[in-house]
Write an enzyme that holds these catalytic residues in place. Structure first.
Site, short mmCIF file in Angstrom:
data_model
loop_
_atom_site.label_atom_id
_atom_site.label_comp_id
_atom_site.label_asym_id
_atom_site.label_seq_id
_atom_site.Cartn_x
_atom_site.Cartn_y
_atom_site.Cartn_z
N LYS A 16 0.82 -1.22 0.00
CA LYS A 16 0.00 0.00 0.00
C LYS A 16 0.85 1.27 0.00
O LYS A 16 0.61 2.18 -0.78
CB LYS A 16 -0.93 0.03 1.21
CG LYS A 16 -2.00 -1.02 1.25
CD LYS A 16 -2.98 -0.81 2.39
CE LYS A 16 -2.33 -0.69 3.74
NZ LYS A 16 -1.64 -1.95 4.15
N THR A 17 1.85 1.30 0.87
CA THR A 17 2.68 2.50 0.97
C THR A 17 3.51 2.70 -0.29
O THR A 17 3.68 3.83 -0.76
CB THR A 17 3.59 2.43 2.21
OG1 THR A 17 2.77 2.25 3.38
CG2 THR A 17 4.40 3.69 2.37
N PHE A 18 4.02 1.61 -0.84
CA PHE A 18 4.79 1.69 -2.08
C PHE A 18 3.91 2.24 -3.20
O PHE A 18 4.32 3.14 -3.95
CB PHE A 18 5.33 0.31 -2.45
CG PHE A 18 6.31 0.34 -3.59
CD1 PHE A 18 7.62 0.74 -3.40
CD2 PHE A 18 5.91 -0.04 -4.87
CE1 PHE A 18 8.52 0.78 -4.46
CE2 PHE A 18 6.80 -0.01 -5.94
CZ PHE A 18 8.11 0.40 -5.72
N LYS A 38 -2.39 9.62 6.58
CA LYS A 38 -2.67 8.30 7.13
C LYS A 38 -3.07 8.47 8.59
O LYS A 38 -2.38 9.15 9.36
CB LYS A 38 -1.44 7.40 7.01
CG LYS A 38 -1.67 5.95 7.45
CD LYS A 38 -0.48 5.07 7.07
CE LYS A 38 -0.75 3.60 7.43
NZ LYS A 38 0.34 2.72 6.96
N SER A 42 1.94 2.44 12.41
CA SER A 42 2.52 1.54 13.41
C SER A 42 3.85 0.99 12.92
O SER A 42 4.16 1.04 11.73
CB SER A 42 1.56 0.38 13.69
OG SER A 42 0.31 0.84 14.16
N GLY A 120 -3.17 -1.76 7.38
CA GLY A 120 -3.58 -3.14 7.15
C GLY A 120 -4.69 -3.25 6.12
O GLY A 120 -4.70 -2.55 5.11
N ASN A 180 0.41 -5.37 -7.13
CA ASN A 180 1.82 -5.15 -6.82
C ASN A 180 2.61 -6.44 -7.05
O ASN A 180 2.04 -7.53 -7.06
CB ASN A 180 1.96 -4.68 -5.37
CG ASN A 180 3.36 -4.21 -5.04
OD1 ASN A 180 4.05 -3.64 -5.88
ND2 ASN A 180 3.79 -4.45 -3.81
#
Length: 227
Positions: A16-18, A38, A42, A120, A180
């Site tokens: 997701k972050t990528f 965001k 965590s 998540g 991905n």
């Protein structure tokens, strides 16, 4: 006010972050004021002075080149690599929807396009002990449409279909799927993507290969995903 899009995933560590970094980079390179947000981050490391480094925000900022200050990107940063509800139980500072919305509204007033990433999967608990807040509830209350990020490999048909059906049943609009870790010519991955499209009716927005530094979608088509 900005146009907005939410990035969720079929689970943790699917990219997701990528994907968010490449999305924000595409928008920034197109000359629009792009921002990242965001609710809770965590699994963050501490700097030499003991302060937590918001790793996801730092990654997106470095990849995209946006000038947005790190401090605007997330109201909650935790050290433990747990869902925010458990991390905050151990560390304090539980997630409040009102504080998340306040930060989101402030960012929305300053930028043209805001990309918000989830923690998540879509059912991730943000807080349990105080107000019992889940990620899908937050997305719905903020009125956001979503893109699902999924790994292209084995098992993704089940993960994508379950995520898409859950979101549909809970009134959460989904614009499509980003896959991905795609390997061109891989027969299993290509069939996975076909079956996900067939079973969900959702289009494939982009396929990200290992090491990609650009998202294979035009900036104009990307902008159309934002509401």
């Amino acid at each position: 006010m900005s146009r907005n899009l939410f990035i969720t995933g079929t689970g943790t560590d699917v990219g997701k972050t990528f994907a968010a970094g490449l999305i924000v980079k595409k928008l920034h390179d197109a000359g629009v004021r792009a921002a990242y947000y965001k609710a809770g981050m965590s699994g963050n490391e501490r700097s030499a002075d003991g302060t937590l480094i918001p790793g996801d925000a730092l990654h997106v900022k470095n990849v995209s080149g946006i000038p947005q200050p790190i401090g605007e990107m997330s109201p909650y940063v935790y050290e433990h690599a747990y869902s925010p509800h458990l991390a905050s139980r151990l560390e304090g500072n539980p997630v409040s929807f009102e504080k998340v919305r306040e930060g989101f509204d402030q960012v929305s007033q300053k930028y043209d396009f805001v990309t918000m990433e989830g923690s998540g999967g879509i059912t991730c608990p943000l807080d349990f002990d105080r107000e019992e807040l889940y990620l899908d509830q937050m997305v719905k209350r903020l009125g956001l449409s979503s893109v699902i990020v999924a790994d292209a490999g084995l098992g993704t048909i089940n993960y994508v279909v379950l995520t898409a059906e859950y979101m549909k049943n809970h009134g959460l609009p989904v614009k499509g799927v980003i896959f991905n870790q795609c390997h061109p010519g891989d027969v299993m991955e290509e069939d996975n993507i076909f079956m996900c499209e067939h079973l969900t009716g959702l289009p494939t927005i982009a396929k990200i290969k290992p090491g990609d530094t650009e998202l294979e979608i035009s900036a104009e088509d990307l902008m159309r995903l934002y509401d």
